[in-house]
Design an enzyme around this catalytic site. Sequence first.
Site, PDB file in Angstrom:
ATOM      1  N   LYS A 148       0.866  -1.199   0.000  1.00  0.00           N
ATOM      2  CA  LYS A 148       0.000   0.000   0.000  1.00  0.00           C
ATOM      3  C   LYS A 148       0.898   1.242   0.000  1.00  0.00           C
ATOM      4  O   LYS A 148       2.007   1.219   0.525  1.00  0.00           O
ATOM      5  CB  LYS A 148      -0.884   0.000   1.261  1.00  0.00           C
ATOM      6  CG  LYS A 148      -1.796  -1.223   1.410  1.00  0.00           C
ATOM      7  CD  LYS A 148      -2.992  -1.180   0.478  1.00  0.00           C
ATOM      8  CE  LYS A 148      -3.833  -2.429   0.587  1.00  0.00           C
ATOM      9  NZ  LYS A 148      -5.016  -2.438  -0.246  1.00  0.00           N
ATOM     10  N   LYS A 174       2.041  -9.154  -2.612  1.00  0.00           N
ATOM     11  CA  LYS A 174       1.301  -9.106  -3.875  1.00  0.00           C
ATOM     12  C   LYS A 174       1.032  -7.663  -4.280  1.00  0.00           C
ATOM     13  O   LYS A 174       1.046  -6.747  -3.463  1.00  0.00           O
ATOM     14  CB  LYS A 174      -0.012  -9.883  -3.761  1.00  0.00           C
ATOM     15  CG  LYS A 174      -1.031  -9.262  -2.841  1.00  0.00           C
ATOM     16  CD  LYS A 174      -2.310 -10.091  -2.734  1.00  0.00           C
ATOM     17  CE  LYS A 174      -3.289  -9.768  -3.826  1.00  0.00           C
ATOM     18  NZ  LYS A 174      -3.785  -8.377  -3.804  1.00  0.00           N
ATOM     19  N   ASP A 176      -1.657  -4.815  -5.620  1.00  0.00           N
ATOM     20  CA  ASP A 176      -3.063  -4.595  -5.336  1.00  0.00           C
ATOM     21  C   ASP A 176      -3.879  -4.853  -6.606  1.00  0.00           C
ATOM     22  O   ASP A 176      -3.326  -4.890  -7.712  1.00  0.00           O
ATOM     23  CB  ASP A 176      -3.313  -3.174  -4.809  1.00  0.00           C
ATOM     24  CG  ASP A 176      -4.245  -3.223  -3.602  1.00  0.00           C
ATOM     25  OD1 ASP A 176      -4.057  -2.455  -2.660  1.00  0.00           O
ATOM     26  OD2 ASP A 176      -5.156  -4.086  -3.608  1.00  0.00           O
ATOM     27  N   GLU A 177      -5.218  -4.980  -6.415  1.00  0.00           N
ATOM     28  CA  GLU A 177      -6.048  -5.423  -7.539  1.00  0.00           C
ATOM     29  C   GLU A 177      -6.074  -4.409  -8.683  1.00  0.00           C
ATOM     30  O   GLU A 177      -6.352  -4.763  -9.831  1.00  0.00           O
ATOM     31  CB  GLU A 177      -7.484  -5.733  -7.092  1.00  0.00           C
ATOM     32  CG  GLU A 177      -8.317  -4.553  -6.675  1.00  0.00           C
ATOM     33  CD  GLU A 177      -8.056  -4.108  -5.251  1.00  0.00           C
ATOM     34  OE1 GLU A 177      -7.218  -4.737  -4.574  1.00  0.00           O
ATOM     35  OE2 GLU A 177      -8.667  -3.117  -4.834  1.00  0.00           O
ATOM     36  N   HIS A 264      -7.741 -12.898  -7.463  1.00  0.00           N
ATOM     37  CA  HIS A 264      -8.395 -11.809  -6.741  1.00  0.00           C
ATOM     38  C   HIS A 264      -9.820 -11.700  -7.280  1.00  0.00           C
ATOM     39  O   HIS A 264     -10.033 -11.875  -8.481  1.00  0.00           O
ATOM     40  CB  HIS A 264      -7.638 -10.492  -6.945  1.00  0.00           C
ATOM     41  CG  HIS A 264      -8.029  -9.442  -5.957  1.00  0.00           C
ATOM     42  ND1 HIS A 264      -9.263  -8.820  -5.998  1.00  0.00           N
ATOM     43  CD2 HIS A 264      -7.382  -8.929  -4.889  1.00  0.00           C
ATOM     44  CE1 HIS A 264      -9.337  -7.961  -4.985  1.00  0.00           C
ATOM     45  NE2 HIS A 264      -8.222  -8.003  -4.295  1.00  0.00           N
ATOM     46  N   LYS A 305     -12.948  -6.128   6.976  1.00  0.00           N
ATOM     47  CA  LYS A 305     -13.763  -4.960   6.575  1.00  0.00           C
ATOM     48  C   LYS A 305     -14.838  -5.283   5.532  1.00  0.00           C
ATOM     49  O   LYS A 305     -15.718  -4.462   5.257  1.00  0.00           O
ATOM     50  CB  LYS A 305     -12.858  -3.864   6.013  1.00  0.00           C
ATOM     51  CG  LYS A 305     -12.283  -4.165   4.613  1.00  0.00           C
ATOM     52  CD  LYS A 305     -11.329  -3.078   4.138  1.00  0.00           C
ATOM     53  CE  LYS A 305     -10.820  -3.382   2.736  1.00  0.00           C
ATOM     54  NZ  LYS A 305      -9.771  -2.453   2.298  1.00  0.00           N
TER      55      LYS A 305
HETATM   56  C1  CAP Z   1      -7.064  -5.549   1.279  1.00  0.00           C
HETATM   57  C2  CAP Z   1      -7.228  -5.378  -0.216  1.00  0.00           C
HETATM   58  C3  CAP Z   1      -7.908  -6.535  -0.878  1.00  0.00           C
HETATM   59  C4  CAP Z   1      -9.221  -6.904  -0.250  1.00  0.00           C
HETATM   60  C5  CAP Z   1     -10.151  -7.579  -1.248  1.00  0.00           C
HETATM   61  C6  CAP Z   1      -7.996  -4.093  -0.528  1.00  0.00           C
HETATM   62  O1  CAP Z   1      -6.399  -4.410   1.743  1.00  0.00           O
HETATM   63  O2  CAP Z   1      -5.974  -5.257  -0.834  1.00  0.00           O
HETATM   64  O3  CAP Z   1      -8.075  -6.165  -2.245  1.00  0.00           O
HETATM   65  O4  CAP Z   1      -8.923  -7.835   0.705  1.00  0.00           O
HETATM   66  O5  CAP Z   1     -11.287  -8.000  -0.567  1.00  0.00           O
HETATM   67  O6  CAP Z   1      -7.595  -3.504  -1.515  1.00  0.00           O
HETATM   68  O7  CAP Z   1      -8.953  -3.823   0.182  1.00  0.00           O
HETATM   69  P1  CAP Z   1      -6.485  -4.106   3.310  1.00  0.00           P
HETATM   70  P2  CAP Z   1     -11.694  -9.551  -0.597  1.00  0.00           P
HETATM   71  O8  CAP Z   1      -5.772  -5.240   4.014  1.00  0.00           O
HETATM   72  O9  CAP Z   1      -5.773  -2.789   3.479  1.00  0.00           O
HETATM   73  O10 CAP Z   1      -7.931  -4.038   3.662  1.00  0.00           O
HETATM   74  O11 CAP Z   1     -10.483 -10.262  -0.055  1.00  0.00           O
HETATM   75  O12 CAP Z   1     -12.903  -9.616   0.288  1.00  0.00           O
HETATM   76  O13 CAP Z   1     -11.967  -9.887  -2.004  1.00  0.00           O
HETATM   77 MG    MG Z   2      -6.663  -4.766  -2.742  1.00  0.00          MG
END
Ligand code: CAP
Ligand code: MG
Length: 423
Positions: A148, A174, A176-177, A264, A305
């Site tokens: 991040k 990893k 991020d998406e 993801h 969250k």
């Molecule tokens: C988590 C995360 C993931 C989420 C996706 C985000 O970051 O990188 O993409 O976990 O949700 O961008 O929110 P944080 P899920 O640890 O800062 O929350 O796994 O439910 O698909």
């Molecule tokens: Mg993410």
Amino acid sequence: MDYVDLKYKPSRDEIIAEFRMEPEGITFRKACNEVAAESSIGTWTKVSTMSPSIAKKLKPHVFNIDEKEKTFKVAYPVGLFEHGSIPQLMSSIGGNIFGMKILKSLRLEDIQFPENYVRGFRGPAFGIEGVRKRLRIWGRPLLGTIIKPKVGLTPRQMAGIAHDVAVGGLDFVKDDENLTSMKYCRFENRVPLILEALDKAEEETGRRIGYSPNITGPVDVMEERAYYAKKHGSRYVMVDVLTTGWSGLQYMRNLDLGMIIHAHRAGHAAFTRNPEHGISMLTIAKLCRLIGVDQIHVGTAHVGKMSGTADETCEIEDEIESKFITEKGGEHILEQFWYKIKPTLAVASGGLHPGMIPKLLERMGSNIVMQFGGGCHGHPKGPKKGAMAIRQAMEAARDDIPLPEKARENKELKQAIEKWGPA
Ligand code: CAP
Ligand code: MG
């Protein structure tokens, strides 16, 4: 044509779908009939071109209706489906029917695949055992982070952070998406730098550390990125499976890259979240296991969250990590043999911090990947200390030591708990 036959006994080689439904202005039974028709060989009116032989071969049967639960089950002859094609399957069972005016809502809860259909897919190349073997981690969760901020860092900055969190104790880093290849962080620049940084961390720690570069994009670009990452020694690729789509995911799996596929699920909640309408995350996760992802985000059992009940997360985890699933009426889960399809590792991610680890382990067990984005990079003393706090919390949970006790001798964990508290 009547598709409803409550005496019908599905044969072993039919695909069975369970739907939840609210009709609009017609009886429940009529609506079941229309869903079965529109998702197979029928349409809104009788056509002279239909023949008894087509109907005999390809007509599905609504064989179970539970109006109280608002659910029904349809048995589809496997001849309706193209062997090895999830896009075609979802154009049928996951297609027009969601938009029919005669329905107020429709949700596809689960699909049961017969052996002859399952055999059309590779399943995971590595599976849980293979992933653990590549990282040499057994008997505990894999600890990962998402660097991040999501996007904006330069490749060199990301490499430095990756090195620090790896040395701090994490097993897996990893993208991020929404980080793929933007001018301030080109894929071809960050991948080699991060891999070099993790090679250095592996030498320093004696541990294996994975990096999962996000290859998401047009299929030709994904293929190029995957081979580029492989050439530079990456053990993983990450794919945003829903924005890439079933065809893109199948294409990448069928390349047989020899790389772990991290799935993801960004965007899933657009249609999995509404309990009355859409497609369940259970169904999405089953399709991803069938196609062959090695690990997939399944939620955090309501600890983090994102939405998703504890039961739902654990049911999905069970489904993708087991060889056989028994039918669970209440949860609308169908029986499923997975035959030779390897298990997929469940990923818990989203809003997690070290204080949550004991509760997460209690709810999801240790055969998972735990990922911490903000819960690592938001540590008051920075990402490396965040990684140390995560590791300290995991060790405390493993050794049954209450976190406050562990925190007494581990200041990084203490600082994390002071900032975010326990779960
Ligand atoms: C988590 C995360 C993931 C989420 C996706 C985000 O970051 O990188 O993409 O976990 O949700 O961008 O929110 P944080 P899920 O640890 O800062 O929350 O796994 O439910 O698909
Ligand atoms: Mg993410």
